[in-house]
Design a protein around this motif. Structure first.
Motif, PDB file in Angstrom:
ATOM      1  N   THR A  90       1.010  -1.610   0.016  1.00  0.00           N
ATOM      2  CA  THR A  90      -0.019  -0.224  -0.103  1.00  0.00           C
ATOM      3  C   THR A  90       0.842   1.352   0.147  1.00  0.00           C
ATOM      4  OG1 THR A  90      -1.384  -1.416   1.050  1.00  0.00           O
ATOM      5  CG2 THR A  90      -2.096   1.412   1.474  1.00  0.00           C
ATOM      6  N   ILE A  91       0.644   2.397  -0.313  1.00  0.00           N
ATOM      7  CA  ILE A  91       1.377   2.903  -0.853  1.00  0.00           C
ATOM      8  C   ILE A  91       0.546   4.490  -0.511  1.00  0.00           C
ATOM      9  CG2 ILE A  91       2.878   5.249  -2.851  1.00  0.00           C
ATOM     10  CD1 ILE A  91       3.799   1.861  -3.874  1.00  0.00           C
ATOM     11  N   LEU A  92       0.941   5.059   0.227  1.00  0.00           N
ATOM     12  CA  LEU A  92      -0.242   6.401   0.501  1.00  0.00           C
ATOM     13  C   LEU A  92       0.829   7.376   0.054  1.00  0.00           C
ATOM     14  CD1 LEU A  92      -0.369   5.561   4.817  1.00  0.00           C
ATOM     15  CD2 LEU A  92      -1.837   5.032   2.552  1.00  0.00           C
ATOM     16  N   LEU A  93       0.191   8.938  -0.413  1.00  0.00           N
ATOM     17  CA  LEU A  93       0.866   9.666  -1.536  1.00  0.00           C
ATOM     18  C   LEU A  93      -0.120  10.988   0.227  1.00  0.00           C
ATOM     19  CD1 LEU A  93      -0.665   9.235  -4.533  1.00  0.00           C
ATOM     20  CD2 LEU A  93       1.953   8.423  -2.958  1.00  0.00           C
ATOM     21  N   GLY A  94       1.097  11.814  -0.053  1.00  0.00           N
ATOM     22  CA  GLY A  94       0.334  12.929   1.330  1.00  0.00           C
ATOM     23  C   GLY A  94       0.995  14.139   0.437  1.00  0.00           C
ATOM     24  N   GLU A  95       0.641  15.815   1.270  1.00  0.00           N
ATOM     25  CA  GLU A  95       1.192  17.211   0.713  1.00  0.00           C
ATOM     26  C   GLU A  95       2.769  16.554   0.468  1.00  0.00           C
ATOM     27  OE1 GLU A  95      -0.143  21.011   2.815  1.00  0.00           O
ATOM     28  OE2 GLU A  95      -0.127  19.372   4.123  1.00  0.00           O
ATOM     29  N   GLY A  96       3.158  17.897   0.032  1.00  0.00           N
ATOM     30  CA  GLY A  96       4.316  18.154  -0.035  1.00  0.00           C
ATOM     31  C   GLY A  96       5.683  17.182  -0.824  1.00  0.00           C
ATOM     32  N   ASN A  97       4.842  16.055  -1.451  1.00  0.00           N
ATOM     33  CA  ASN A  97       5.209  15.163  -2.139  1.00  0.00           C
ATOM     34  C   ASN A  97       5.717  13.819  -1.539  1.00  0.00           C
ATOM     35  OD1 ASN A  97       5.203  16.485  -4.972  1.00  0.00           O
ATOM     36  ND2 ASN A  97       7.026  17.247  -4.693  1.00  0.00           N
ATOM     37  N   LYS A  98       5.337  14.296  -0.041  1.00  0.00           N
ATOM     38  CA  LYS A  98       5.150  13.106   0.668  1.00  0.00           C
ATOM     39  C   LYS A  98       4.375  11.496   0.419  1.00  0.00           C
ATOM     40  CE  LYS A  98       5.219  13.941   5.119  1.00  0.00           C
ATOM     41  NZ  LYS A  98       4.733  14.139   6.385  1.00  0.00           N
ATOM     42  N   ILE A  99       5.587  10.488   0.712  1.00  0.00           N
ATOM     43  CA  ILE A  99       5.202   9.160   0.317  1.00  0.00           C
ATOM     44  C   ILE A  99       6.127   8.047   1.535  1.00  0.00           C
ATOM     45  CG2 ILE A  99       5.319   7.089  -0.946  1.00  0.00           C
ATOM     46  CD1 ILE A  99       6.815   8.273  -3.683  1.00  0.00           C
ATOM     47  N   LYS A 100       4.183   7.618   1.742  1.00  0.00           N
ATOM     48  CA  LYS A 100       4.578   6.407   2.877  1.00  0.00           C
ATOM     49  C   LYS A 100       4.257   4.820   2.811  1.00  0.00           C
ATOM     50  CE  LYS A 100       4.779   8.997   7.307  1.00  0.00           C
ATOM     51  NZ  LYS A 100       4.609   8.923   8.830  1.00  0.00           N
ATOM     52  N   TRP A 101       5.072   3.774   2.745  1.00  0.00           N
ATOM     53  CA  TRP A 101       4.426   2.719   2.604  1.00  0.00           C
ATOM     54  C   TRP A 101       4.128   1.224   3.211  1.00  0.00           C
ATOM     55  CZ3 TRP A 101       6.873  -1.590   3.297  1.00  0.00           C
ATOM     56  CH2 TRP A 101       8.821  -1.311   3.213  1.00  0.00           C
ATOM     57  N   TYR A 102       3.523   0.702   3.247  1.00  0.00           N
ATOM     58  CA  TYR A 102       2.962  -0.726   4.562  1.00  0.00           C
ATOM     59  C   TYR A 102       3.154  -1.829   2.968  1.00  0.00           C
ATOM     60  CZ  TYR A 102      -1.109   0.486   4.875  1.00  0.00           C
ATOM     61  OH  TYR A 102      -2.858   0.657   4.362  1.00  0.00           O
ATOM     62  N   LEU A 103       3.930  -3.257   3.937  1.00  0.00           N
ATOM     63  CA  LEU A 103       3.239  -4.207   3.228  1.00  0.00           C
ATOM     64  C   LEU A 103       1.894  -4.843   4.240  1.00  0.00           C
ATOM     65  CD1 LEU A 103       4.098  -6.108   0.917  1.00  0.00           C
ATOM     66  CD2 LEU A 103       5.595  -7.410   2.729  1.00  0.00           C
ATOM     67  N   GLY A 104       1.236  -5.489   3.302  1.00  0.00           N
ATOM     68  CA  GLY A 104      -0.164  -5.920   4.324  1.00  0.00           C
ATOM     69  C   GLY A 104      -1.148  -5.316   5.350  1.00  0.00           C
ATOM     70  N   GLN A 105      -1.630  -5.274   6.029  1.00  0.00           N
ATOM     71  CA  GLN A 105      -2.640  -4.876   6.521  1.00  0.00           C
ATOM     72  C   GLN A 105      -2.204  -3.629   7.601  1.00  0.00           C
ATOM     73  OE1 GLN A 105      -6.599  -5.376   5.824  1.00  0.00           O
ATOM     74  NE2 GLN A 105      -5.189  -7.194   4.823  1.00  0.00           N
ATOM     75  N   PHE A 106      -3.131  -2.294   7.448  1.00  0.00           N
ATOM     76  CA  PHE A 106      -2.637  -1.108   7.746  1.00  0.00           C
ATOM     77  C   PHE A 106      -2.719  -1.461   9.382  1.00  0.00           C
ATOM     78  CE2 PHE A 106      -3.696   2.628  11.069  1.00  0.00           C
ATOM     79  CZ  PHE A 106      -2.721   3.333  10.073  1.00  0.00           C
ATOM     80  N   ALA A 107      -3.227  -2.513  10.060  1.00  0.00           N
ATOM     81  CA  ALA A 107      -3.356  -2.981  11.989  1.00  0.00           C
ATOM     82  C   ALA A 107      -1.953  -3.411  12.081  1.00  0.00           C
ATOM     83  CB  ALA A 107      -4.649  -3.670  12.085  1.00  0.00           C
ATOM     84  N   GLU A 112      -4.806   6.277   7.689  1.00  0.00           N
ATOM     85  CA  GLU A 112      -3.938   6.452   7.015  1.00  0.00           C
ATOM     86  C   GLU A 112      -3.592   7.918   6.774  1.00  0.00           C
ATOM     87  OE1 GLU A 112      -4.045   2.252   4.345  1.00  0.00           O
ATOM     88  OE2 GLU A 112      -5.293   4.078   4.126  1.00  0.00           O
ATOM     89  N   ASP A 113      -5.232   8.708   6.789  1.00  0.00           N
ATOM     90  CA  ASP A 113      -4.545  10.355   6.327  1.00  0.00           C
ATOM     91  C   ASP A 113      -3.507  10.746   7.676  1.00  0.00           C
ATOM     92  OD1 ASP A 113      -4.879  12.591   5.018  1.00  0.00           O
ATOM     93  OD2 ASP A 113      -6.519  12.820   5.349  1.00  0.00           O
ATOM     94  N   ALA A 114      -4.202  10.008   9.089  1.00  0.00           N
ATOM     95  CA  ALA A 114      -3.472  10.731  10.089  1.00  0.00           C
ATOM     96  C   ALA A 114      -1.922  10.357  10.636  1.00  0.00           C
ATOM     97  CB  ALA A 114      -4.090   9.966  11.592  1.00  0.00           C
ATOM     98  N   LEU A 115      -1.675   9.109   9.755  1.00  0.00           N
ATOM     99  CA  LEU A 115      -0.074   8.359   9.738  1.00  0.00           C
ATOM    100  C   LEU A 115       0.745   9.512   8.216  1.00  0.00           C
ATOM    101  CD1 LEU A 115       1.682   6.042  10.475  1.00  0.00           C
ATOM    102  CD2 LEU A 115       0.984   5.382   7.459  1.00  0.00           C
ATOM    103  N   LEU A 116       0.389   9.510   7.737  1.00  0.00           N
ATOM    104  CA  LEU A 116       0.722  10.792   6.645  1.00  0.00           C
ATOM    105  C   LEU A 116       1.104  11.994   7.208  1.00  0.00           C
ATOM    106  CD1 LEU A 116      -1.206  10.373   3.404  1.00  0.00           C
ATOM    107  CD2 LEU A 116       1.185   9.678   3.760  1.00  0.00           C
TER     108      LEU A 116
END
Length: 184
Positions: A81-98, A176-180
C-alpha cells in the motif's frame, strides 16, 4: 496573371521637349496570393500534429446503494500500500494497516525511492513463488486530499516503469491520513 500598366507613354505634342510620361505601374498579385493559400492548405493538411500523450487508466463505475458490496481478499505478503501525502510525501507498508508485515516507511519518488522498494518486493515474490503471473505484487495506491495530481501521475509512471501488472487507486482511510500527517 501579372500585368504592368504603363499608360499612353509620351509627352504633350507641340512642346519643345518631349518628355515621356511616367505611368503608374501596377502588378497583379492575385495569382501569388492564391498560390500562398494553396501552399498553406497543403502543409496544414499533410503535417502531422503532436498527439497528446495519455496513460490508460480504467476506473470502475461508482457503486449504487442497492448493489452488494464486493470485497477482495488480498494476501498480505503480496499487497503493498502506497500513501500519497502533502508536499510530495510517500509512505508505504506491506500487508494490513493494523498489522503490517513491513513499514510504514517514508520514501521519495524515483530510482532510489519507491521504485527501489517496488522492485525489491517483486524480487522477493519471484523468489518465493517462482512465476510472477501466478503471484505477483499487488499495489494499492491511496492519494490523500492534500496530495497533488502530479503525485498521482508520478506514482502511475512508477507502476509503468516497474511493470506492476495489478494496481488499484483506492480512497484513503482516516487512520492512514493521520499516519501521513504524523511527523517522523
Amino acid at each position: 496573371m501579372a500585368e504592368l500598366n504603363t499608360g499612353d507613354g509620351g509627352g504633350k505634342k507641340g512642346d519643345k521637349k518631349v518628355r515621356s510620361k511616367k505611368g503608374n505601374s501596377r502588378v497583379d498579385l492575385t495569382a501569388m496570393v492564391d498560390l500562398a493559400f494553396l501552399l498553406i492548405t497543403f502543409f496544414m493538411l499533410t503535417t502531422s500534429l503532436n498527439k497528446p500523450q495519455s496513460m490508460d487508466l480504467g476506473m470502475p463505475d461508482k457503486p449504487k446503494p442497492e448493489d452488494p458490496q464486493i470485497t477482495m481478499k488480498v494476501p498480505d505478503d503480496r499487497s503493498l500500500t502506497i500513501l500519497l501525502g502533502e508536499g510530495n510525501k510517500i509512505k508505504w507498508y506491506l500487508g494490513q494497516f493494523a498489522t503490517p508485515l513491513a513499514g510504514p516507511e517514508e520514501v521519495t519518488y524515483g530510482k532510489e525511492g519507491i521504485r527501489k522498494e517496488i522492485l525489491s518486493r517483486e524480487q522477493i515474490l519471484l523468489e518465493k513463488f517462482g512465476d510472477p503471473k501466478k503471484a505477483g505484487l499487488i499495489v494499492i495506491i491511496k492519494p490523500s486530499k492534500k496530495s497533488t495530481y502530479r503525485n498521482l501521475v508520478d506514482i502511475l509512471d512508477e507502476m509503468a516503469i516497474c511493470k506492476v501488472p495489478t494496481y488499484a487507486i483506492v480512497d484513503i482511510t482516516k487512520e492512514e491520513d493521520a499516519l501521513l500527517a504524523k511527523v517522523d
